[in-house]
Structures are given as structure tokens and as C-alpha cells.
Write a protein that holds these residues in place. Structure first.
Motif, PDB file in Angstrom:
ATOM      1  N   THR A  39      -0.824  30.185  36.669  1.00 27.95           N
ATOM      2  CA  THR A  39       0.523  30.883  36.181  1.00 27.95           C
ATOM      3  C   THR A  39       1.458  29.649  35.835  1.00 27.95           C
ATOM      4  OG1 THR A  39       1.622  30.830  38.532  1.00 27.95           O
ATOM      5  CG2 THR A  39       0.300  32.695  37.810  1.00 27.95           C
ATOM      6  N   GLY A  40       2.604  30.157  35.295  1.00 24.91           N
ATOM      7  CA  GLY A  40       3.550  29.232  34.668  1.00 24.91           C
ATOM      8  C   GLY A  40       4.163  28.389  36.118  1.00 24.91           C
ATOM      9  N   ALA A  41       4.381  29.111  36.988  1.00 28.97           N
ATOM     10  CA  ALA A  41       4.909  28.606  38.317  1.00 28.97           C
ATOM     11  C   ALA A  41       3.676  27.487  38.981  1.00 28.97           C
ATOM     12  CB  ALA A  41       5.269  29.754  39.428  1.00 28.97           C
ATOM     13  N   GLN A  42       2.591  27.977  38.843  1.00 27.91           N
ATOM     14  CA  GLN A  42       1.508  27.136  39.484  1.00 27.91           C
ATOM     15  C   GLN A  42       1.524  25.691  38.461  1.00 27.91           C
ATOM     16  OE1 GLN A  42      -1.708  29.671  39.090  1.00 27.91           O
ATOM     17  NE2 GLN A  42      -1.968  29.567  41.424  1.00 27.91           N
ATOM     18  N   ILE A  43       1.592  25.846  37.250  1.00 29.11           N
ATOM     19  CA  ILE A  43       1.757  24.778  36.480  1.00 29.11           C
ATOM     20  C   ILE A  43       3.031  23.950  36.743  1.00 29.11           C
ATOM     21  CG2 ILE A  43       1.882  23.881  33.973  1.00 29.11           C
ATOM     22  CD1 ILE A  43       0.590  26.667  33.199  1.00 29.11           C
ATOM     23  N   ALA A  45       4.517  23.777  39.742  1.00 22.82           N
ATOM     24  CA  ALA A  45       4.271  23.059  40.861  1.00 22.82           C
ATOM     25  C   ALA A  45       3.284  21.903  40.915  1.00 22.82           C
ATOM     26  CB  ALA A  45       3.552  24.106  41.854  1.00 22.82           C
ATOM     27  N   ARG A  46       2.272  22.068  40.179  1.00 21.90           N
ATOM     28  CA  ARG A  46       1.495  20.658  39.952  1.00 21.90           C
ATOM     29  C   ARG A  46       2.112  19.760  39.368  1.00 21.90           C
ATOM     30  NH1 ARG A  46      -4.610  22.495  39.254  1.00 21.90           N
ATOM     31  NH2 ARG A  46      -4.632  24.293  40.793  1.00 21.90           N
ATOM     32  N   ALA A  47       3.031  19.763  38.443  1.00 20.53           N
ATOM     33  CA  ALA A  47       3.788  18.929  37.750  1.00 20.53           C
ATOM     34  C   ALA A  47       5.024  18.434  38.470  1.00 20.53           C
ATOM     35  CB  ALA A  47       4.078  19.253  36.143  1.00 20.53           C
ATOM     36  N   SER A  48       5.261  19.117  39.737  1.00 16.96           N
ATOM     37  CA  SER A  48       6.576  18.623  40.406  1.00 16.96           C
ATOM     38  C   SER A  48       7.704  18.848  39.719  1.00 16.96           C
ATOM     39  CB  SER A  48       6.319  17.360  40.838  1.00 16.96           C
ATOM     40  OG  SER A  48       5.289  17.102  42.000  1.00 16.96           O
ATOM     41  N   VAL A  49       7.832  19.895  38.747  1.00 10.48           N
ATOM     42  CA  VAL A  49       8.770  20.329  37.849  1.00 10.48           C
ATOM     43  C   VAL A  49       9.697  21.251  38.739  1.00 10.48           C
ATOM     44  CG1 VAL A  49       9.796  21.651  35.787  1.00 10.48           C
ATOM     45  CG2 VAL A  49       7.672  20.143  36.046  1.00 10.48           C
ATOM     46  N   ASP A  50      11.174  21.092  38.686  1.00 11.49           N
ATOM     47  CA  ASP A  50      12.072  21.673  39.322  1.00 11.49           C
ATOM     48  C   ASP A  50      11.870  23.280  38.894  1.00 11.49           C
ATOM     49  OD1 ASP A  50      14.512  23.643  39.643  1.00 11.49           O
ATOM     50  OD2 ASP A  50      15.736  21.675  39.608  1.00 11.49           O
ATOM     51  N   PRO A  51      11.743  24.222  40.085  1.00 12.32           N
ATOM     52  CA  PRO A  51      11.305  25.670  39.636  1.00 12.32           C
ATOM     53  C   PRO A  51      12.443  26.493  38.835  1.00 12.32           C
ATOM     54  CG  PRO A  51      11.153  25.073  41.957  1.00 12.32           C
ATOM     55  CD  PRO A  51      11.879  23.938  41.341  1.00 12.32           C
ATOM     56  N   SER A  52      13.612  25.953  38.656  1.00 12.11           N
ATOM     57  CA  SER A  52      14.589  26.636  37.739  1.00 12.11           C
ATOM     58  C   SER A  52      14.509  26.382  36.489  1.00 12.11           C
ATOM     59  CB  SER A  52      16.085  26.327  38.362  1.00 12.11           C
ATOM     60  OG  SER A  52      16.299  24.791  37.950  1.00 12.11           O
ATOM     61  N   GLU A  66       5.984  28.585  22.763  1.00 16.09           N
ATOM     62  CA  GLU A  66       5.960  29.931  23.625  1.00 16.09           C
ATOM     63  C   GLU A  66       6.508  29.571  24.896  1.00 16.09           C
ATOM     64  OE1 GLU A  66       2.999  33.202  25.440  1.00 16.09           O
ATOM     65  OE2 GLU A  66       2.493  31.652  23.996  1.00 16.09           O
ATOM     66  N   GLN A  67       7.686  30.475  25.371  1.00 18.69           N
ATOM     67  CA  GLN A  67       8.163  30.192  26.690  1.00 18.69           C
ATOM     68  C   GLN A  67       6.935  30.849  27.714  1.00 18.69           C
ATOM     69  OE1 GLN A  67      12.074  31.250  27.568  1.00 18.69           O
ATOM     70  NE2 GLN A  67      12.092  29.964  29.803  1.00 18.69           N
ATOM     71  N   ILE A  68       6.844  30.217  28.723  1.00 17.47           N
ATOM     72  CA  ILE A  68       5.759  30.738  29.823  1.00 17.47           C
ATOM     73  C   ILE A  68       6.630  30.981  30.952  1.00 17.47           C
ATOM     74  CG2 ILE A  68       3.751  30.309  31.154  1.00 17.47           C
ATOM     75  CD1 ILE A  68       3.205  30.415  28.012  1.00 17.47           C
ATOM     76  N   SER A  69       6.660  32.400  31.385  1.00 17.63           N
ATOM     77  CA  SER A  69       7.503  32.682  32.590  1.00 17.63           C
ATOM     78  C   SER A  69       6.727  32.304  34.017  1.00 17.63           C
ATOM     79  CB  SER A  69       7.661  34.503  32.564  1.00 17.63           C
ATOM     80  OG  SER A  69       6.441  34.928  32.709  1.00 17.63           O
ATOM     81  N   ASP A  70       7.325  32.133  34.944  1.00 20.46           N
ATOM     82  CA  ASP A  70       6.525  31.764  36.202  1.00 20.46           C
ATOM     83  C   ASP A  70       5.336  32.919  36.746  1.00 20.46           C
ATOM     84  OD1 ASP A  70       8.375  30.026  36.561  1.00 20.46           O
ATOM     85  OD2 ASP A  70       9.656  30.717  38.172  1.00 20.46           O
ATOM     86  N   GLY A  71       5.402  34.149  36.397  1.00 20.62           N
ATOM     87  CA  GLY A  71       4.275  34.848  36.487  1.00 20.62           C
ATOM     88  C   GLY A  71       3.338  35.242  35.494  1.00 20.62           C
ATOM     89  N   GLN A  72       3.414  34.467  34.445  1.00 19.55           N
ATOM     90  CA  GLN A  72       2.682  34.579  33.315  1.00 19.55           C
ATOM     91  C   GLN A  72       1.507  33.748  33.279  1.00 19.55           C
ATOM     92  OE1 GLN A  72       4.720  34.169  29.396  1.00 19.55           O
ATOM     93  NE2 GLN A  72       2.798  34.157  28.398  1.00 19.55           N
ATOM     94  N   THR A  73       0.187  34.503  33.096  1.00 17.50           N
ATOM     95  CA  THR A  73      -0.918  33.413  33.109  1.00 17.50           C
ATOM     96  C   THR A  73      -1.255  32.483  31.751  1.00 17.50           C
ATOM     97  OG1 THR A  73      -2.513  35.102  32.766  1.00 17.50           O
ATOM     98  CG2 THR A  73      -1.898  34.801  35.031  1.00 17.50           C
ATOM     99  N   VAL A  74      -1.894  31.361  32.173  1.00 17.50           N
ATOM    100  CA  VAL A  74      -2.264  30.561  30.876  1.00 17.50           C
ATOM    101  C   VAL A  74      -3.586  30.483  31.125  1.00 17.50           C
ATOM    102  CG1 VAL A  74      -2.124  28.427  29.689  1.00 17.50           C
ATOM    103  CG2 VAL A  74       0.048  29.569  30.605  1.00 17.50           C
TER     104      VAL A  74
END
Length: 96
Positions: A39-43, A45-52, A66-74
Motif C-alpha cells: 500500500t502507499g502507507a507501507q511504501i 513506512a519502508r522509506a521512513s517518509v513522514d506519513p502526512s 499518479e498520486q498514491i493514497s495510503d490505502g491504495q495498493t501498488v
């Protein structure tokens, strides 16, 4: 995506399995996953990016980013699904 595999079996007769590694970049930094779908949130998190922050998939050719939302899967098994960048939340029109 890259595959690491050795044909045959180990000396103890254990079958050797393919190990598939899915490679991607976030803000030019390289990462790997053994999972084909994140998911966007998992990506982030792995990259240590600010969740906001926003996560964007770079478009190829004439395809727009393309913007990837936190719940969207890649799905990294699809070609062209490996370069991402992030941006802080927009503050357009905010008073200082």
C-alpha cells in the motif's frame, strides 16, 4: 523486479525455491520488497517518509504522475511501477 534462483536441490534434498525481489525507489533512494503488492502507507513506512506527505508514482512516457493514497495498493509485478517521489502536504492559500 529481479529473480534470484538456483536450479535443483540442496545437498540435503531440500528443493530450492525462487526468491523474487521487487525493487523500487522513493525520492531516489533504493528499496526492495519480497512482497509484490504494497500500500502507499507501507511504501512510505519502508522509506521512513513522514506519513502526512503525499506519495506519487512517476508516469512513463506521456502518462502523468499518479498520486498514491495510503490505502491504495501498488502491484510491483506490473511494469513501470517502481519510481516514487514524495511531497509535503499543500498549504496553498494558508495564511502565515
Amino acid at each position: 523486479m529481479s529473480e534470484t534462483a538456483t536450479a535443483g536441490q540442496h545437498a540435503d534434498e531440500t528443493p530450492i525455491h525462487h526468491v523474487t525481489t521487487y525493487k523500487f525507489t522513493v525520492d531516489g533512494r533504493h528499496f526492495e520488497s519480497d512482497q509484490p503488492i504494497l500500500t502507499g502507507a507501507q511504501i512510505k513506512a519502508r522509506a521512513s517518509v513522514d506519513p502526512s506527505f503525499g506519495l506519487f508514482l512517476e508516469g512513463h512516457g506521456h502518462k502523468p504522475d499518479e498520486q498514491i493514497s495510503d490505502g491504495q495498493t501498488v502491484d510491483f509485478r506490473e511494469p513501470g511501477r517502481e519510481k516514487f517521489y514524495t511531497a509535503p502536504p499543500a498549504t496553498f492559500g494558508a495564511s502565515r
